[in-house]
Structure formats: C-alpha cells, structure tokens
Design a protein around this motif. Sequence first.
Motif, PDB file in Angstrom:
ATOM      1  N   GLY A  64       6.350 -20.767  14.187  1.00  0.00           N
ATOM      2  CA  GLY A  64       7.492 -19.934  14.575  1.00  0.00           C
ATOM      3  C   GLY A  64       7.456 -18.548  13.965  1.00  0.00           C
ATOM      4  N   LYS A  65       8.499 -18.218  13.185  1.00  0.00           N
ATOM      5  CA  LYS A  65       8.640 -16.892  12.580  1.00  0.00           C
ATOM      6  C   LYS A  65       7.484 -16.554  11.649  1.00  0.00           C
ATOM      7  N   ARG A  66       6.932 -17.576  11.014  1.00  0.00           N
ATOM      8  CA  ARG A  66       5.817 -17.333  10.089  1.00  0.00           C
ATOM      9  C   ARG A  66       4.622 -16.753  10.820  1.00  0.00           C
ATOM     10  N   SER A  67       4.292 -17.299  11.993  1.00  0.00           N
ATOM     11  CA  SER A  67       3.157 -16.778  12.761  1.00  0.00           C
ATOM     12  C   SER A  67       3.460 -15.374  13.271  1.00  0.00           C
ATOM     13  N   GLU A  68       4.713 -15.143  13.687  1.00  0.00           N
ATOM     14  CA  GLU A  68       5.099 -13.816  14.155  1.00  0.00           C
ATOM     15  C   GLU A  68       4.959 -12.787  13.042  1.00  0.00           C
ATOM     16  N   LYS A  69       5.306 -13.179  11.823  1.00  0.00           N
ATOM     17  CA  LYS A  69       5.214 -12.273  10.673  1.00  0.00           C
ATOM     18  C   LYS A  69       3.776 -11.819  10.450  1.00  0.00           C
ATOM     19  N   TYR A  70       2.838 -12.744  10.445  1.00  0.00           N
ATOM     20  CA  TYR A  70       1.441 -12.398  10.194  1.00  0.00           C
ATOM     21  C   TYR A  70       0.842 -11.604  11.356  1.00  0.00           C
ATOM     22  N   LEU A  71       1.201 -11.961  12.588  1.00  0.00           N
ATOM     23  CA  LEU A  71       0.692 -11.220  13.743  1.00  0.00           C
ATOM     24  C   LEU A  71       1.236  -9.794  13.762  1.00  0.00           C
ATOM     25  N   ASP A  72       2.511  -9.625  13.397  1.00  0.00           N
ATOM     26  CA  ASP A  72       3.094  -8.292  13.336  1.00  0.00           C
ATOM     27  C   ASP A  72       2.452  -7.480  12.219  1.00  0.00           C
ATOM     28  N   SER A  73       2.206  -8.114  11.079  1.00  0.00           N
ATOM     29  CA  SER A  73       1.553  -7.428   9.956  1.00  0.00           C
ATOM     30  C   SER A  73       0.149  -6.973  10.355  1.00  0.00           C
ATOM     31  N   LEU A  74      -0.558  -7.816  11.106  1.00  0.00           N
ATOM     32  CA  LEU A  74      -1.891  -7.465  11.579  1.00  0.00           C
ATOM     33  C   LEU A  74      -1.832  -6.261  12.512  1.00  0.00           C
ATOM     34  N   TYR A  75      -0.859  -6.257  13.396  1.00  0.00           N
ATOM     35  CA  TYR A  75      -0.687  -5.140  14.329  1.00  0.00           C
ATOM     36  C   TYR A  75      -0.425  -3.840  13.571  1.00  0.00           C
ATOM     37  N   GLN A  76       0.451  -3.885  12.575  1.00  0.00           N
ATOM     38  CA  GLN A  76       0.777  -2.693  11.801  1.00  0.00           C
ATOM     39  C   GLN A  76      -0.445  -2.182  11.034  1.00  0.00           C
ATOM     40  N   LEU A  77      -1.244  -3.101  10.544  1.00  0.00           N
ATOM     41  CA  LEU A  77      -2.458  -2.727   9.812  1.00  0.00           C
ATOM     42  C   LEU A  77      -3.441  -2.001  10.721  1.00  0.00           C
ATOM     43  N   LYS A  78      -3.610  -2.531  11.933  1.00  0.00           N
ATOM     44  CA  LYS A  78      -4.511  -1.890  12.899  1.00  0.00           C
ATOM     45  C   LYS A  78      -3.995  -0.515  13.298  1.00  0.00           C
ATOM     46  N   GLU A  79      -2.686  -0.391  13.473  1.00  0.00           N
ATOM     47  CA  GLU A  79      -2.095   0.891  13.835  1.00  0.00           C
ATOM     48  C   GLU A  79      -2.293   1.922  12.730  1.00  0.00           C
ATOM     49  N   HIS A  80      -2.146   1.487  11.496  1.00  0.00           N
ATOM     50  CA  HIS A  80      -2.251   2.398  10.355  1.00  0.00           C
ATOM     51  C   HIS A  80      -3.657   2.993  10.231  1.00  0.00           C
ATOM     52  N   TYR A  81      -4.665   2.183  10.522  1.00  0.00           N
ATOM     53  CA  TYR A  81      -6.050   2.627  10.336  1.00  0.00           C
ATOM     54  C   TYR A  81      -6.781   2.872  11.654  1.00  0.00           C
ATOM     55  N   LYS A  82      -6.048   3.054  12.740  1.00  0.00           N
ATOM     56  CA  LYS A  82      -6.705   3.171  14.037  1.00  0.00           C
ATOM     57  C   LYS A  82      -7.551   4.429  14.172  1.00  0.00           C
ATOM     58  N   SER A  83      -7.259   5.455  13.385  1.00  0.00           N
ATOM     59  CA  SER A  83      -8.084   6.687  13.442  1.00  0.00           C
ATOM     60  C   SER A  83      -9.405   6.466  12.725  1.00  0.00           C
TER      61      SER A  83
END
Length: 280
Positions: free
Chosen positions: A257-276
């Motif tokens: 549930g929310k636990r998987s959403e938390k890690y997937l969202d964190s992964l997305y934010q990490l990719k966005e931060h370093y996308k350049s």
Amino acid sequence: MTDIYFTKGHTDFTKTEQKIINYIIENPDSFVHMTIGEAARAIGSSEPTISRFARHCGYADFKELKTTVLRHLSGTDSPAGKLNSTIGSASSGTPEGFLQRQQFCIGKTLSFLEPKLMEQAVSAITEARTVYLYAKGAALSLAQLTHFRLTRFGIQTVLLPPGSSELFEYMNLFTEKDLVILFGFQKTPKEAQVLLDHQKERHYTCVFFTSRLYQPANDSRVIPLYVYRGEPTEYHSMSAPAALLDALVVMIGAKLGKRSEKYLDSLYQLKEHYKSEIPR
C-alpha cells in the motif's frame, strides 16, 4: 487437468499420481529399464498403484507406458533437440503459433494456481528482513527481474551467486527472519537443493518457483509456486514464469500500500533531481 507428454488426453491426477509423473519426467532413462516392482520401490509406491496409473494414462499396461516414454528419449532432450522439436511443431513453429502456445502455458499455470500459496508468498516476502534470490542459467533473468521489482518497493534483496562455494558465504548469514526465493522448474539445481536442505537447520522461509506438479510436504515454510512451461521435449520459454512473477509483484504492491507508494515516489524525485546529470 494436465498435459504430460506420456498421457493420452486431459486427465485429473491424484497427488500420488503426480509424484509418479514427476519421477518419470526427472528419471526417464532409469524408468524405461525398470520392472514395475523396481519402479514402485524407487517412487515409494506400490505395484497396483503404478499399474492403475498406467491405465489412467490411457495404456493397456505398465509395459506400454514404458514404451511411450522410451520413444521420447530419441535425442530431443538436448537444447538443440528441444528447439528443433518446437520449430517443427505445427502449433509452435510460427510466431503466431508460438505465442498461442505461450498463452496455453500461462492458462495451464493458471489452472493449477493456488491463491492461498500466492498469499503466503506475498506475506513471506513483505515480512522478510532480507530476500535472497537464487537462480542459474536462463532463470537468472527472472531473479534479476525480481530483484529490480522488489527493490523499487524498498525491500532489501540480494542476488546469490549461481554456483561455486561462494554461495556458502551468504548461506552462513541466513536467519529465520530471511526469505530465499528459488527458481528451479523441472530439474532443481544442486545449489537450490542445498539451499532447501539448509532451510531445515536455519528455518528460513523459501518461495520455490517450480514446474514439478508434486512437492513433498517436508516443511510448511517451503512455498511452491507451480509454473507450466511445456513438455520436456519442447523449447522452454520464460513467458509463463514471468507472468506469474508479475502477478506476485502486483499483489506485493497492493499488500504494501502506502509503503510501496512512498518508495516509488522517492525514486521518482531522485530521478528528477539528477535528470540533467543522468538523463532518464
């Protein structure tokens, strides 16, 4: 219902008969040279049971069953033979036919699916301290896929070496709080057999992807997930195992549930931060 190469038509088999089927598939060279008494002793059954099994498969007697198994020992059990057998098959020799055959394998896997075992596997994976993954050969692709999927949910996973004594370095770390996922299918690798044997001492849970219809009930902490990949003489695709694995992953995501959403969202934010620096 089953579709084993030495049975005639679709037949329902008892667990005892499934044990006989597994023995024949795993030991065809020995089986064809056995008397009915020798076969009964090797399988741990009785002569009348073996005889009834032969008739249940559609044969007049045990001898006729052995003759059919012998015909399948004509060299098509090598990788090249399996591929040639599939290419020459009217049902699998074309792209359309092959894909339809994989649909059939997935359907056959579904017909044997035990929802309770899937739920047990999901609970074992989500509750484990560390999930260790073992596979070798082509099945390594499934272990790597599992590692990728589970890591995205924040589950700590470790890919075990497929062979050599290096495996013992990891086995020495196992505790009852850990989980081992094995991909063995019809022939269980010796390393996987060692991992299953070690489980009796360390009492960790195992999830075992297998193509064996019969699994001895030695320990309730060994959870077998049956996959049908075709007959022994066929080219064996990973389509059905991958489909079952994906179904398991979806169930795990729902369980977390929310636990998987938390890690997937964190992964997305990490990719966005370093996308350049590292383009997605």
